[in-house]
Design an enzyme around this catalytic site. Structure first.
Site, PDB file in Angstrom:
ATOM      1  N   ASP A   1      36.761  22.944 -30.939  1.00 52.26           N
ATOM      2  CA  ASP A   1      36.044  21.817 -31.549  1.00 52.26           C
ATOM      3  C   ASP A   1      35.227  21.014 -30.543  1.00 52.26           C
ATOM      4  O   ASP A   1      34.370  20.229 -30.938  1.00 52.26           O
ATOM      5  CB  ASP A   1      37.031  20.871 -32.240  1.00 52.26           C
ATOM      6  CG  ASP A   1      37.676  21.502 -33.459  1.00 52.26           C
ATOM      7  OD1 ASP A   1      37.079  22.423 -34.026  1.00 52.26           O
ATOM      8  OD2 ASP A   1      38.795  21.077 -33.828  1.00 52.26           O
TER       9      ASP A   1
ATOM     10  N   PHE B   1      17.720  45.959 -20.823  1.00 52.53           N
ATOM     11  CA  PHE B   1      18.697  45.567 -21.852  1.00 52.53           C
ATOM     12  C   PHE B   1      19.152  44.126 -21.608  1.00 52.53           C
ATOM     13  O   PHE B   1      19.459  43.387 -22.545  1.00 52.53           O
ATOM     14  CB  PHE B   1      19.879  46.537 -21.785  1.00 52.53           C
ATOM     15  CG  PHE B   1      21.029  46.203 -22.692  1.00 52.53           C
ATOM     16  CD1 PHE B   1      20.961  46.449 -24.047  1.00 52.53           C
ATOM     17  CD2 PHE B   1      22.200  45.653 -22.177  1.00 52.53           C
ATOM     18  CE1 PHE B   1      22.039  46.158 -24.884  1.00 52.53           C
ATOM     19  CE2 PHE B   1      23.271  45.352 -23.000  1.00 52.53           C
ATOM     20  CZ  PHE B   1      23.184  45.611 -24.356  1.00 52.53           C
TER      21      PHE B   1
END
Length: 790
Positions: free
Chosen positions: A164, A675
């Site tokens: 949170d 990549f």
């Protein structure tokens, strides 16, 4: 006759316990691994307390000594491998009395607790009661005074593990960015469906008392509306929400609608606002085909992202240092982070502030609650409101202060370029400025000037840029070309398009480009405008900042690659992969990725590679595989920056390892290449792009109405925005103390001082890699067998 000497007992080795408590969070395993290995490295013994405080109360087999190799491979594992459980017994003094007895019997007098505010409060209460608990145990005969004498002081250090991000005094908690990544992945996945059917989605995310996840998810996904507990919507929000969504869809042509709802969302009378109530409003009032998605505990699952891996590692190391530094009378610390700096903060001060926020919300004092969150929170919330929709009549500037702001991308593509541009465009439109995109960099500007009008400079509309919120690469095109290639035409274009300011997003080439423009101001008055650089490069090699957009995206892509490679290496018997990373002449990406994946070694340009280093590492690997206590299927990684050596290439090193292994292990080379530059921007790059982009626009705005000569005379009119330690600031490029003269290694295209270099030694410390000699003398009595990598 000489009196025989009394044998001197060796000093007692410090024993440090570590536990995880409360809700699990990705990164907890990385914290435990760091605590265990740093404790052993520091000459201490490490103990894992399983199932949180329950293990402390029950003792027995729930408190176990942990050795170096026991935490191998933990960085990539989700959840907490030592378990977490709610423990009602520890809330009572009788339970804490049993816990104290178990700790004394095990010889543990220091605890690292990774959990939320409740868990950390319990730990501090335990420390405060400790002397009294020992006296009571002696008085009741459960322990003797001799048993308790060596353990009169209990040291507690807190690590905040919470998805949170609800702890005050820290910018981030362990697990919060991993959870945000799950949320953004889920919302990104519904974008296509929402657009295809012109559908609305109401996404409910965790956050009972804190709206951080919801706010950052709204920023990262370009949500149309947001509900968080700290700042409930004003009365009549139903009409406001429907009005905004209708305008976005019908007047601006937006096909998808996203509303983010924190589970603790409420109105100003503290009445709950449920995701299903929001869905019903959109369906009935707007006739919008709307679906609800409640993400639930998927937000907790999966491996930690790159940020949480290195954050938990650095904080775990700092926790052990804090234990060894703490005096008996010093308050218990909690390890926090401010911008880019790991700090120690008073645990109970942080807990008190956290609880005060909840109390302010309950008292309906929402403004104070917002102010008491970390400094970034309110700033991000304001930035979201200002960019979610371009129409804020009260925020529009007078005509005389409105500017034509040019935006250009320079250098290689990096995650965050598009979100930064989107933020700049939205802010410009909100304030009445004109955002102008220069397509394909400075060569594109010069190639398509007035004689060849092909639209290289054009205004950017809100809807077009709004779709860039989660796009990687560069939608307006980027180029390594510099203004010096045709300074005359560049100046002509600046005059022709009437640029009032230039916002440059990019890497070292962007820094060089603005340096060239600044130095050409005397000859070309067109460049006497604000010139601001927002660093965006995977190499993170721009002077003036410790963080560049795109570096976090690159790290996440790279650790995904390395996790897959390690799985391959672990499935084969005794295999080492040498992985080549990008980064140019800066070893930042290789070093931080090495921390995040638990690499055995990292080779970087700053240190180079020589035959002695390779020989020592070969011997280290041989020893590891020969004494790995039956765990010889665990794969190992070595990361090599692409420019670490022109002689010892990735393939050459892999071949040398294979040749010299003498059958002890195999070696392979792996090159992820470009990549590392691709994919969607990470949530961190998205939210920081918004914050930094808006700060740049506000800085540019401060020059509105000034004359060209006044602008040129201000050193900060050509500047780099960056994170330095615990601050975000603008550093001037020119002048005797500017970045160009003081902080730039022009030959190697990197800063003269690189803040992360000290982390290179930490990679070696946590892998047990010897850095000189054979390594055995560095850990007397331990030997290589206890210092396995990963």
């Amino acid at each position: 006759m000489a009196t025989p000497k009394t044998p001197v007992e060796p000093p007692r080795r410090r024993r440090i316990g570590v536990l995880t408590s409360g809700g699990d969070a990705p990164g907890m395993n990385g914290a435990v691994r760091a605590v265990v290995r740093m404790a052993i490295h520091s000459g201490c013994e490490a103990y894992a307390i399983h199932e949180g405080y329950e293990g402390l109360v029950n003792g027995g087999n729930m408190i176990r000594q942990v050795h170096w190799e026991d935490v191998r491979g933990w960085l990539s594992r989700g959840g907490t491998l030592i378990g977490s459980a709610r423990c009602a017994a520890f809330r009572e003094r009788s339970g804490r009395l049993r816990a104290a007895r178990n700790m004394v019997l095990r010889g543990i007098d220091a605890l690292v607790v990774c959990g939320g505010d409740g868990s950390l409060t319990g730990a501090d209460v335990f420390r405060a009661e400790w002397p009294g608990l020992l006296r009571e145990l002696v008085a009741t005969g459960e322990l003797t005074e001799a048993q308790t004498r060596p353990y009169q002081v209990l040291n507690i250090v807190g690590l905040v593990g919470s998805i949170d991000n609800d702890m005050s005094s820290t910018d981030a908690t362990i697990g919060c960015y991993s959870s945000l990544t799950r949320i953004c992945d889920a919302v990104d996945d519904v974008f296509d469906t929402a657009s295809s059917h012109q559908r609305g989605f109401v996404i409910e995310v965790m956050g009972r008392h804190c709206g951080w996840l919801a706010l950052m998810a709204a920023i990262s996904t370009g949500a149309d509306w947001l509900f968080i507990p700290e700042m409930p919507p004003r009365d009549g929000w139903e009409d406001d929400m429907c009005s905004i969504i209708t305008k976005n869809r019908k007047e601006r042509g937006k096909r998808r609608t996203i509303v983010i709802v924190a589970e603790g969302a409420q109105d100003r009378n503290l009445k709950k606002i449920s995701s299903y109530a929001v869905k019903d409003i959109l369906s009935t009032r707007l006739g919008l085909d709307t679906r609800v998605t409640v993400l639930g505990h998927t937000q907790r699952g999966g491996p930690a992202c790159a940020y949480d891996r290195w954050l938990s590692t650095l904080q775990g190391v700092e926790a052990v240092k804090a234990i060894l530094d703490t005096t008996p009378t010093a308050p218990s610390p909690v390890i926090t982070i401010r911008e880019n700096k790991i700090e120690r903060t008073s645990l109970m001060d942080a807990v008190r502030l956290t609880k005060e926020v909840s109390a302010r919300i309950e008292a309906k004092d929402f403004e104070t609650a917002m102010n008491m969150r970390d400094a970034e929170f309110k700033e991000y919330h304001r930035a979201y409101l200002n960019t979610a929709t371009p129409e804020h009549p009260k925020m529009a500037l007078p005509e005389g202060k409105r500017m034509r702001v040019a935006i250009v991308h320079v250098g290689a593509p990096a995650g965050g370029m598009n979100p930064a541009t989107r933020a700049a465009v939205a802010y410009c439109l909100t304030r009445g400025h004109t955002p102008l995109a220069i397509h394909n960099g400075f060569p594109g500007l010069c190639r398509h000037h007035a004689d060849k009008p092909v639209g290289s400079v054009r205004e950017v509309e809100w809807l077009e840029s709004d779709n860039w919120v989660n796009e990687g690469g560069s939608e307006i095109g980027t180029n390594r070309g510099l203004p010096s290639e045709d300074m005359e035409t560049t100046a002509w274009c600046f005059e022709h398009y009437r640029f009032d300011a230039l916002f440059v997003v990019g890497g070292f080439e962007a820094f060089t480009a603005v340096s060239q423009l600044r130095r050409a101001r005397d000859k070309y008055p067109a460049f006497r405008i604000p010139l601001i650089v927002l660093p965006a490069t995977i190499s993170n090699n721009v002077p003036g900042t410790e963080y560049s957009l795109g570096s976090d995206t690159c790290l996440n892509t790279l650790i995904t690659f390395c996790d897959a490679i390690r799985q391959s290496a672990s499935s084969s018997r005794r295999r080492v992969f040498v992985v080549e990373t990008q980064g140019g002449q800066s070893g930042y990406i290789a070093t931080i990725a090495g921390l995040a994946v638990g690499a055995t070694a990292v080779y970087i340009p700053e240190e180079g590679i020589d035959i002695q280093t390779l020989s020592r590492d070969i011997e280290f690997l041989r020893h590891n595989f020969a004494h790995d206590k039956g765990a010889n299927r665990a794969g190992k990684l070595i990361l090599r920056n692409e420019c670490a050596s022109s002689t010892y290439t990735t393939q050459v090193i892999a071949d040398m390892f294979m040749e010299e292994a003498k059958g002890r292990f195999e070696s392979r080379a792996a090159v992820p290449g470009h990549f590392q530059q691709g994919g969607k921007p990470s949530p961190m790059d998205r939210v920081r792009a918004l914050r930094m982009g808006i700060k740049c626009m506000q800085h540019i705005e401060s020059y509105a109405g000034m004359s060209p000569d006044e602008i040129a005379a201000d050193p900060r009119s050509a500047a780099v925005i960056g994170v330095k330690g615990s601050q975000v600031l603008f550093s001037p490029m020119g002048g005797p103390d500017g970045l160009e003269a003081k902080e730039t290694d022009w030959e190697r295209r990197r800063p003269k001082t690189e803040f992360w270099l000290e982390l290179q030694q930490l990679v070696n410390t946590l892998s047990g890699r010897p850095t000189q000699g054979t390594g055995a003398e560095e850990h007397p009595g331990e030997g290589w067998g206890c210092y396995e990598s990963t």
